[in-house]
Design a protein around this motif. Structure first.
Motif, short mmCIF file in Angstrom:
data_model
loop_
_atom_site.label_atom_id
_atom_site.label_comp_id
_atom_site.label_asym_id
_atom_site.label_seq_id
_atom_site.Cartn_x
_atom_site.Cartn_y
_atom_site.Cartn_z
N GLY A 238 12.31 1.23 -3.58
CA GLY A 238 11.69 2.01 -4.64
C GLY A 238 10.26 1.62 -4.92
N ARG A 239 9.78 0.50 -4.33
CA ARG A 239 8.41 0.06 -4.52
C ARG A 239 7.61 0.25 -3.23
N ILE A 240 6.32 0.47 -3.37
CA ILE A 240 5.44 0.60 -2.21
C ILE A 240 5.01 -0.80 -1.77
N HIS A 241 5.17 -1.08 -0.48
CA HIS A 241 4.79 -2.38 0.09
C HIS A 241 3.59 -2.19 1.02
N SER A 242 2.53 -2.93 0.77
CA SER A 242 1.36 -2.82 1.62
C SER A 242 1.65 -3.35 3.02
N TYR B 102 14.65 7.57 5.28
CA TYR B 102 14.73 6.58 4.21
C TYR B 102 13.38 5.91 3.91
N ILE B 103 12.49 5.84 4.91
CA ILE B 103 11.22 5.14 4.73
C ILE B 103 10.10 6.17 4.60
N SER B 104 9.41 6.14 3.46
CA SER B 104 8.30 7.08 3.24
C SER B 104 6.96 6.37 3.39
N THR B 105 5.97 7.12 3.86
CA THR B 105 4.61 6.60 4.04
C THR B 105 3.76 7.03 2.86
N HIS B 106 3.01 6.08 2.28
CA HIS B 106 2.08 6.37 1.20
C HIS B 106 0.67 6.06 1.72
N ARG B 107 -0.06 7.11 2.05
CA ARG B 107 -1.34 6.96 2.73
C ARG B 107 -2.29 6.02 1.98
N GLY B 108 -2.82 5.04 2.71
CA GLY B 108 -3.75 4.10 2.12
C GLY B 108 -3.09 3.01 1.30
N MET B 109 -1.76 3.06 1.16
CA MET B 109 -1.06 2.08 0.32
C MET B 109 0.00 1.30 1.10
N GLY B 110 0.87 2.01 1.84
CA GLY B 110 1.89 1.29 2.59
C GLY B 110 3.16 2.10 2.73
N TYR B 111 4.31 1.43 2.69
CA TYR B 111 5.61 2.06 2.93
C TYR B 111 6.57 1.74 1.80
#
Length: 229
Positions: free
Chosen positions: A172-176, A216-225
């Motif tokens: 649930g958290r974005i990991h760089s 299950y794994i989403s990409t957050h552009r410029g931030m991480g997964y």
């Protein structure tokens, strides 16, 4: 809400170590390499704490600290300073300019995390949201370093296991990418952001083999997964 922290540090190895230590405690870490980048981040987003180095390639963290304290939106922002300099004058100057705490390199990541949490408590902010309940879909056998999805063991390499286990623990958290590098590769200097991207791609393929209907794994552009149940 998890506390949001801006880290200004030009040494990638130190930044990865710091981010890993803080994200393990549930903090959301944004990393800047330069004073200019950190200024832009502070203008665009709200942060709960700033950790900054003194010596940067494009200026001094002390200059940024002056700006932070002189701007109304950030005047009360808790600040922890890092520096390779151990002289008393550097510590005194940082504190006189408004730093809330000061840590000299080399330092223990655990001590840094403890000081950050203390500053957040003083500022009246909880350090993290409550961890998510264990997923009924995934089972992590830490002793055997095996992860199952919907009861089916995943054919993971050692690195893939470390990546997925780290994502699961912080679901649930974005990991760089830097944090994922530190979690799965440690101090392996030959590994890069591209290495993380390649392994995430392989992980996604193995997860789809078990559950083709979900990603299950989403990409957050410029931030991480981020991994979501």
């Amino acid at each position: 809400m998890s506390a949001r922290l801006l880290l200004l540090e030009d040494d990638p190895a130190i930044a990865r170590t710091v981010a890993y230590a803080l994200e393990r405690d549930g903090l959301v870490v944004t990393h800047s390499l330069l004073v200019h980048d950190a200024r832009q981040q502070l203008q665009r987003s709200r942060f709960d704490l700033l950790v900054l180095d003194v010596g940067l390639p494009d200026g001094s963290g002390l200059d940024l600290l002056r700006d932070v304290r002189n701007a109304a939106p950030t005047a009360a922002l808790p600040v922890l300073m890092l520096s390779a300099h151990g002289e008393e004058i550097d510590r005194v100057l940082g504190l006189e300019l408004g730093a809330d705490d000061y840590l000299t390199k080399p330092f223990s990541p655990r001590e840094l995390a403890a000081r950050v949490k203390a500053l957040l408590r003083r500022a009246g902010h909880g350090t993290a949201s409550a961890p998510l309940a264990p997923s009924p879909l995934f089972h992590d056998d830490e002793a055997g370093q095996r992860i199952s999805l919907r009861g089916q063991p995943l054919p993971l390499t050692r690195r893939e296991y470390r990546l997925l286990a780290h994502l699961l623990r912080g679901a649930g958290r974005i990991h760089s990418r830097d944090t994922l590098l530190a979690a799965a590769w440690g101090d392996d200097s030959e590994s890069t952001d591209r290495t993380v991207d390649t392994h995430i791609k392989t992980l996604r393929a193995k997860l789809r083999e078990v559950d083709p209907a979900r990603d299950y794994i989403s990409t957050h552009r410029g931030m991480g997964y981020c991994l979501d149940f």
